[in-house]
Design a protein around this motif. Structure first.
Motif, PDB file in Angstrom:
ATOM      1  N   GLU A  45       6.987   8.458   2.693  1.00 32.76           N
ATOM      2  CA  GLU A  45       7.431   8.821   4.043  1.00 32.76           C
ATOM      3  C   GLU A  45       8.117   7.677   4.771  1.00 32.76           C
ATOM      4  N   PHE A  97       7.708  15.423  -2.048  1.00 32.36           N
ATOM      5  CA  PHE A  97       6.380  14.966  -1.649  1.00 32.36           C
ATOM      6  C   PHE A  97       6.547  13.624  -0.943  1.00 32.36           C
ATOM      7  N   HIS A  98       5.874  13.471   0.206  1.00 33.37           N
ATOM      8  CA  HIS A  98       6.098  12.282   1.021  1.00 33.37           C
ATOM      9  C   HIS A  98       4.854  11.454   1.307  1.00 33.37           C
ATOM     10  N   ASP A 102       0.515  15.381   0.385  1.00 35.50           N
ATOM     11  CA  ASP A 102       1.507  16.160  -0.365  1.00 35.50           C
ATOM     12  C   ASP A 102       1.243  16.074  -1.860  1.00 35.50           C
ATOM     13  N   THR A 105      -1.264  18.265  -3.398  1.00 41.33           N
ATOM     14  CA  THR A 105      -0.965  19.704  -3.469  1.00 41.33           C
ATOM     15  C   THR A 105      -0.152  20.070  -4.699  1.00 41.33           C
TER      16      THR A 105
END
Length: 372
Positions: A45, A97-98, A102, A105
């Motif tokens: 992120e 995905f960050h 995430d 999952t």
């Protein structure tokens, strides 16, 4: 049933040719071994936050001594070329995905997840997501492997970070097979983490020339062969003065293949064209690990102009292993190195390729055994 393999590395870069090419090369190598493979589309992120946030993080890291001051890259008009390259050459997982939430999952049907190559084990690069690159999110049912993971420098940067070393030890103990890109990485794994690691080739050197010729062939390239190309991540006046002396001595013309400047705007060189310029020139000068890898792949004369701030152990390890340590311009005097090596002792690529082929065999053997 064909095993499905997931890869985790810095594939997402929009300004680093080595990052996207090594990711693509590892994908190809695993595919050649008969597996279904894709890169996990993890983009931390802090790489997608507003610039103000990134600037704050960068300033904090420099205060802590974990990130050095480097020249700021100019705003580019066409950084989309890297995403275009990934779309053409790099299969990725569905969705991005960050963060750790995430990653948890991911509905994984991977039999194996491989972390590497590149500086994935360098905390100054991975920040708060360091443990993700030690595969902390991977379920117990999935085998963990590292291929040519790099610490970037010849010491463990996390030694002064609270619990970092113990957390990494915990994760590394879960790995089925560990390999690193530098001989110093073997020492770090042994002395800091008490883990045995094998020294293997970077994926670009592992996969060899034919794959990159294929990329060049599929590109829309219009450039003519060049005399000198340079790919310098941090350009300064000292380097440019030295370069002018080399041009004068050889009566050669040089070109910066990182980006071009047209009508007040800056443009990255397309990836396939970047490779072609390296393949077709007479001499390469660079401070980039992967640029030097491609000089070797395309059997070119080169000078490595070191940048100690970015870490030299990566190139020292590689060049020492193939007998080309004299191509390191340690005193930053390009003309001196040129006279002592390029003009006096051209590289014997028959010997270099013999040594590389031995290491390719052992590196492919490691990868094959790690996945089987």
């Amino acid at each position: 049933m064909i095993k499905k393999i997931g890869l985790l590395n810095f594939h997402y870069s929009n300004n680093n040719y080595g990052a996207v090419l090594q990711a693509t090369a590892l994908n190809k190598a695993v595919e050649m071994l008969g597996y279904q493979v894709e890169t996990i589309d993890f983009i931390p992120e802090f790489r997608v936050q507003p610039k103000t946030f990134k600037n704050m993080v960068g300033a904090l890291l420099r205060m802590l001594g974990l990130r050095e001051k480097t020249a700021k890259l100019k705003p580019m008009e066409n950084d989309y070329i890297f995403e275009g390259f990934r779309s053409d050459w790099l299969p990725r997982s569905a969705g991005e995905f960050h963060n750790f939430e995430d990653l948890k999952t991911i509905d994984t049907d991977y039999s194996v997840v491989i972390v590497g190559s590149d500086q994935v084990w360098r905390p100054a690069m991975t920040l708060d997501f360091a443990l993700a690159y030690f595969l902390s999110f991977v379920p117990e049912s999935c085998r963990r492997v590292s291929y040519a993971a790099s610490f970037g420098v010849d010491y463990w940067q996390g030694k002064n970070i609270s619990t970092a070393t113990s957390d990494v030890v915990k994760e590394l103990k879960k790995f089925h097979s560990v390999s690193v890109r530098e001989d110093s990485g073997v020492d770090i794994c042994k002395n800091v983490f008490n883990v045995k690691a094998e020294h293997v080739l970077d994926p670009t050197l592992l996969i060899g020339r034919l794959f990159f010729e294929e990329i060049i062939e599929h590109g829309q390239n219009h450039s003519k062969p060049l005399d000198i190309v340079y790919y310098k991540l941090d350009v300064d006046s000292v380097f440019l003065d030295e370069l002018k002396q080399v041009e004068s001595q050889l009566n050669y013309r040089s070109e910066d293949i990182y980006y071009t400047h047209v009508d007040g705007k800056y443009f990255f060189t397309p990836v396939a064209e970047w490779l072609m310029k390296l393949r077709d020139c007479k001499l390469i000068i660079s401070d980039s690990f992967h640029c030097i890898c491609f000089a070797i792949i395309f059997e070119k004369e080169f000078i490595y102009y070191p940048n100690a701030k970015r870490g030299m152990s990566r190139l020292e390890s590689l060049l020492n292993s193939i007998g080309l340590e004299n191509r390191i311009c340690r005193d930053q005097r390009l003309l001196n190195n040129l006279k002592e090596n390029y003009l006096a002792k051209p590289i014997d690529y028959i010997d270099v390729n013999r040594k590389l082929e031995e290491r390719r065999h052992s590196s492919f053997t490691f990868l094959k055994n790690a996945l089987s």
